[in-house]
Design an enzyme around this catalytic site. Structure first.
Site, mmCIF file in Angstrom:
data_model
loop_
_atom_site.group_PDB
_atom_site.id
_atom_site.type_symbol
_atom_site.label_atom_id
_atom_site.label_comp_id
_atom_site.label_asym_id
_atom_site.label_seq_id
_atom_site.Cartn_x
_atom_site.Cartn_y
_atom_site.Cartn_z
ATOM 1 C CB SER A 178 9.959 15.141 -17.218
ATOM 2 O OG SER A 178 8.704 14.738 -17.314
ATOM 3 C CG HIS B 11 7.275 17.285 -13.325
ATOM 4 N ND1 HIS B 11 6.222 16.289 -13.340
ATOM 5 C CD2 HIS B 11 7.884 17.117 -14.442
ATOM 6 C CE1 HIS B 11 6.399 15.796 -14.641
ATOM 7 N NE2 HIS B 11 7.614 16.117 -15.101
ATOM 8 C CG HIS C 95 -2.395 16.082 -12.918
ATOM 9 N ND1 HIS C 95 -2.545 16.452 -14.340
ATOM 10 C CD2 HIS C 95 -1.172 15.435 -12.835
ATOM 11 C CE1 HIS C 95 -1.333 15.790 -14.857
ATOM 12 N NE2 HIS C 95 -0.708 15.260 -13.941
ATOM 13 N NE ARG D 43 0.255 9.153 -13.301
ATOM 14 C CZ ARG D 43 0.827 10.102 -13.367
ATOM 15 N NH1 ARG D 43 2.143 9.885 -14.013
ATOM 16 N NH2 ARG D 43 0.376 11.318 -12.873
ATOM 17 C CG ASP E 93 4.486 12.611 -7.679
ATOM 18 O OD1 ASP E 93 5.180 11.737 -8.132
ATOM 19 O OD2 ASP E 93 4.205 13.703 -8.340
HETATM 20 N N1 CMX Z 1 -2.455 22.458 -2.787
HETATM 21 C C1 CMX Z 1 -2.712 23.921 -2.509
HETATM 22 N N2 CMX Z 1 -3.196 24.583 -3.509
HETATM 23 C C2 CMX Z 1 -3.445 24.051 -4.686
HETATM 24 C C3 CMX Z 1 -3.062 22.625 -5.105
HETATM 25 C C4 CMX Z 1 -2.701 21.902 -3.941
HETATM 26 N N3 CMX Z 1 -2.093 20.468 -4.012
HETATM 27 N N4 CMX Z 1 -3.185 22.214 -6.477
HETATM 28 C C5 CMX Z 1 -3.195 23.753 -7.018
HETATM 29 N N5 CMX Z 1 -3.305 24.771 -6.011
HETATM 30 C C6 CMX Z 1 -3.719 25.856 -6.354
HETATM 31 C C7 CMX Z 1 -2.725 26.466 -7.201
HETATM 32 O O1 CMX Z 1 -1.640 26.842 -6.658
HETATM 33 C C8 CMX Z 1 -3.485 27.736 -7.767
HETATM 34 O O2 CMX Z 1 -3.329 28.635 -6.802
HETATM 35 P P1 CMX Z 1 -2.945 30.366 -7.170
HETATM 36 O O3 CMX Z 1 -4.316 30.627 -8.027
HETATM 37 O O4 CMX Z 1 -3.175 30.849 -5.800
HETATM 38 O O5 CMX Z 1 -1.708 30.386 -7.726
HETATM 39 C C9 CMX Z 1 -5.040 27.043 -7.777
HETATM 40 O O6 CMX Z 1 -5.077 26.162 -6.806
HETATM 41 C C10 CMX Z 1 -5.262 26.847 -9.252
HETATM 42 O O7 CMX Z 1 -4.207 25.918 -9.509
HETATM 43 P P2 CMX Z 1 -4.780 24.597 -10.715
HETATM 44 O O8 CMX Z 1 -5.244 25.307 -12.028
HETATM 45 O O9 CMX Z 1 -5.981 23.639 -9.704
HETATM 46 O O10 CMX Z 1 -3.363 23.711 -10.886
HETATM 47 P P3 CMX Z 1 -2.230 23.993 -11.901
HETATM 48 O O11 CMX Z 1 -2.702 23.296 -13.070
HETATM 49 O O12 CMX Z 1 -1.800 25.443 -11.866
HETATM 50 O O13 CMX Z 1 -0.986 23.401 -10.954
HETATM 51 C C11 CMX Z 1 0.222 21.368 -9.748
HETATM 52 C C12 CMX Z 1 -0.985 21.756 -11.141
HETATM 53 C C13 CMX Z 1 -0.035 20.008 -10.156
HETATM 54 C C14 CMX Z 1 1.224 22.280 -10.056
HETATM 55 C C15 CMX Z 1 -0.758 21.527 -8.615
HETATM 56 O O14 CMX Z 1 -1.891 21.018 -8.118
HETATM 57 C C16 CMX Z 1 0.242 21.530 -7.502
HETATM 58 O O15 CMX Z 1 0.955 22.422 -7.026
HETATM 59 N N6 CMX Z 1 0.076 20.360 -6.551
HETATM 60 C C17 CMX Z 1 0.957 20.118 -5.634
HETATM 61 C C18 CMX Z 1 2.324 19.558 -6.204
HETATM 62 C C19 CMX Z 1 2.244 18.117 -6.651
HETATM 63 O O16 CMX Z 1 1.899 17.140 -6.346
HETATM 64 N N7 CMX Z 1 3.108 18.215 -8.161
HETATM 65 C C20 CMX Z 1 2.998 16.769 -8.658
HETATM 66 C C21 CMX Z 1 1.903 16.612 -9.960
HETATM 67 C C22 CMX Z 1 2.192 15.482 -10.429
HETATM 68 C C23 CMX Z 1 3.581 15.065 -11.233
HETATM 69 O O17 CMX Z 1 3.959 15.929 -12.027
HETATM 70 O O18 CMX Z 1 4.216 14.380 -10.760
#
Ligand code: CMX
Length: 439
Positions: A241, A271, A318, A327, A373
């Site tokens: 964002s 996000h 994250h 937070r 979140d």
């Molecule tokens: N549940 C399951 N798998 C997860 C996960 C979770 N909460 N978090 C990461 N992973 C997975 C990724 O999907 C990725 O899998 P693939 O290699 O199969 O694609 C792997 O672990 C590596 O990811 P990462 O490097 O640890 O995390 P990223 O930096 O790529 O992504 C985020 C970060 C937040 C998108 C991810 O942790 C996620 O999808 N979390 C759940 C959604 C969420 O809570 N988002 C809110 C974030 C805060 C905000 O912006 O408000």
């Protein structure tokens, strides 16, 4: 010129001069290298933006102008009888890098009250949308519709000198932040309360008045809103964002269009929309298990099923953080102090014990800890706001302060149009071939 604007102007001129000189002297200095993994992996860790208002450390979490959340909960001015900080104080701090006095914060509250009148056509635009339009879609449309009020757009069309860009961007920013609670409350009341709108209470502060207009009467909700709107405001510049707002703003789109674009990014489930996804996931779990007090074993089974279905556990993980999000911890501390005997809060705390070891065991998740979140929905449910599709709008009202304060800085520092270089995969393969030959 108003007192905040005057202060901002002085600080901005000083930093602009220093920045120009630094670029002249050190422009060729390398600040890092980009690997192929970073290029193909969402540019994690690539240092490529200047963003003044906050900085994120993987282990310490967010610092707003150097201050942590626990420090700000103590140091920022408060409303009478409330222990939580006023978001007006956070805005002052991130804009001018100074902890505000009580008087400064009262001044911001007054300013935002004076600037809070939403144009009539914005309500008409909202009323013309189907009532089941997602609240985040309504929010971004409402923000864009207010662009008719942009001073920057008007003055640019008249031929504004670029050394003055920051001035109308500051004015647009103050006006826009002032209006967001009314817009957001209007969306909430039209979507879930049959358009039974509540007039502003001008005796209240920005967050207190927002809580009032939402119509949530349970004691403590105003305090929660003050904390909520403070801690969601900013998370350095690379998050989707903030970066979207900065990118769109770099084309000299005004604050309204830039924020609207930033809110579109916030509306994605990876996000800001994760706050709605968390509570939706928790409600489904409770329904499936048939109990509001699931055991840790039951939660663990449900988590495994979610992962086996190829879905993420919302609220966990994250892109930068490598510890529980401060937070999240601030919201947990709030619940420990003010909320007793809440099934839903207890479930969130049990999930906090169960999920990290499971995610760690997957071996690929870089951060198994909860993010912001993971907790917010349970607090809102406790106070009676169960309409989770609205939750990301609350996040957006807060995030506007950070990204718009940063937009003021971007224009004051004369940051140029953003335009990174893209390459095709063919280019990557040719590049790798050449590297091999040279090695
Ligand atoms: N549940 C399951 N798998 C997860 C996960 C979770 N909460 N978090 C990461 N992973 C997975 C990724 O999907 C990725 O899998 P693939 O290699 O199969 O694609 C792997 O672990 C590596 O990811 P990462 O490097 O640890 O995390 P990223 O930096 O790529 O992504 C985020 C970060 C937040 C998108 C991810 O942790 C996620 O999808 N979390 C759940 C959604 C969420 O809570 N988002 C809110 C974030 C805060 C905000 O912006 O408000």
């Amino acid at each position: 010129m108003d007192r905040l604007k005057e202060k901002f102007k002085d600080k901005a001129i000083a930093l602009f001069t220093e920045l120009k000189q630094t670029r002249k002297e050190h422009g060729d200095t390398k600040v890092g290298e980009v690997t192929l993994a970073q290029m193909l992996g969402g540019m994690r860790g690539v240092k490529s933006m200047l963003y003044e208002t906050s900085q994120l450390d993987p282990f310490e979490g967010i610092r707003f102008r150097g201050y942590s959340i626990p420090q700000l909960r103590k140091m920022l001015p408060k409303a009478p009888g409330c222990k939580e900080p006023l978001p007006e104080g956070l805005f002052w701090l991130i804009l001018v890098d100074e902890i505000p006095t009580e008087e400064d914060v009262k001044w911001v509250t007054e300013q935002w009250k004076r600037r809070s009148v939403v144009p009539e056509h914005t309500f008409k635009v909202l009323d013309s949308l189907p009532v089941d339009t997602h609240p985040m879609t309504q929010f971004t449309i409402a923000i864009s519709s207010m662009q008719t009020e942009s001073l920057f757009a008007r003055r640019y069309a008249e031929g504004l000198n670029k050394s003055e860009y920051w001035d109308p961007v500051y004015e647009d920013t103050m006006n826009l932040i002032a209006r967001l609670p009314r817009v957001a409350a209007y969306i909430y009341r039209r979507t879930y309360h049959n358009s039974d709108h509540i007039n502003p209470d001008i005796s209240l502060d920005w967050a207190g008045n927002f809580a009032h207009m939402l119509g949530i009467k349970k004691p403590g909700f105003k305090s929660l809103m003050r904390l909520y709107l403070t801690i969601h405001a900013d998370h350095e510049g690379g998050n989707a964002s903030a970066h979207t707002t900065q990118l769109v703003g770099s084309t000299l789109s005004d604050s309204y269009l830039s924020l609207s674009a930033g809110m579109d990014a916030l509306a994605g489930p990876l996000h800001g929309l994760a706050n709605q996804e968390v509570i939706k996931w928790v409600f489904r779990m409770i329904d499936t298990l048939g109990t509001r007090q699931p055991t840790k074993e039951q939660i663990a089974d449900y988590v495994h099923n979610t992962l086996a279905a190829g879905k993420v556990i919302p609220g966990y993980g994250h892109a930068v953080l490598r510890q529980p999000d401060p937070r999240f911890m601030a919201q947990k501390a709030f619940a420990e102090e003010y909320i007793h005997n809440s099934d839903i809060v207890e479930v969130i705390w049990k999930i906090f014990e169960v999920v990290p070891p499971i995610l760690k065991d997957l071996g690929k998740v870089k951060n198994p800890w909860p993010n912001v979140d993971a907790h917010s929905g349970a607090l809102l449910v406790h106070y009676g706001m169960t309409e989770y599709s609205f939750y990301t709008v609350l996040f957006g009202v807060s995030r506007a302060m950070g990204v718009l304060a940063s937009l003021c800085w971007a224009r004051a520092l004369g940051l140029p149009l953003e335009r990174p270089k893209s390459v095709t995969f063919e280019w990557v393969k040719d590049f790798l071939k050449e590297e091999k030959v040279e090695a």
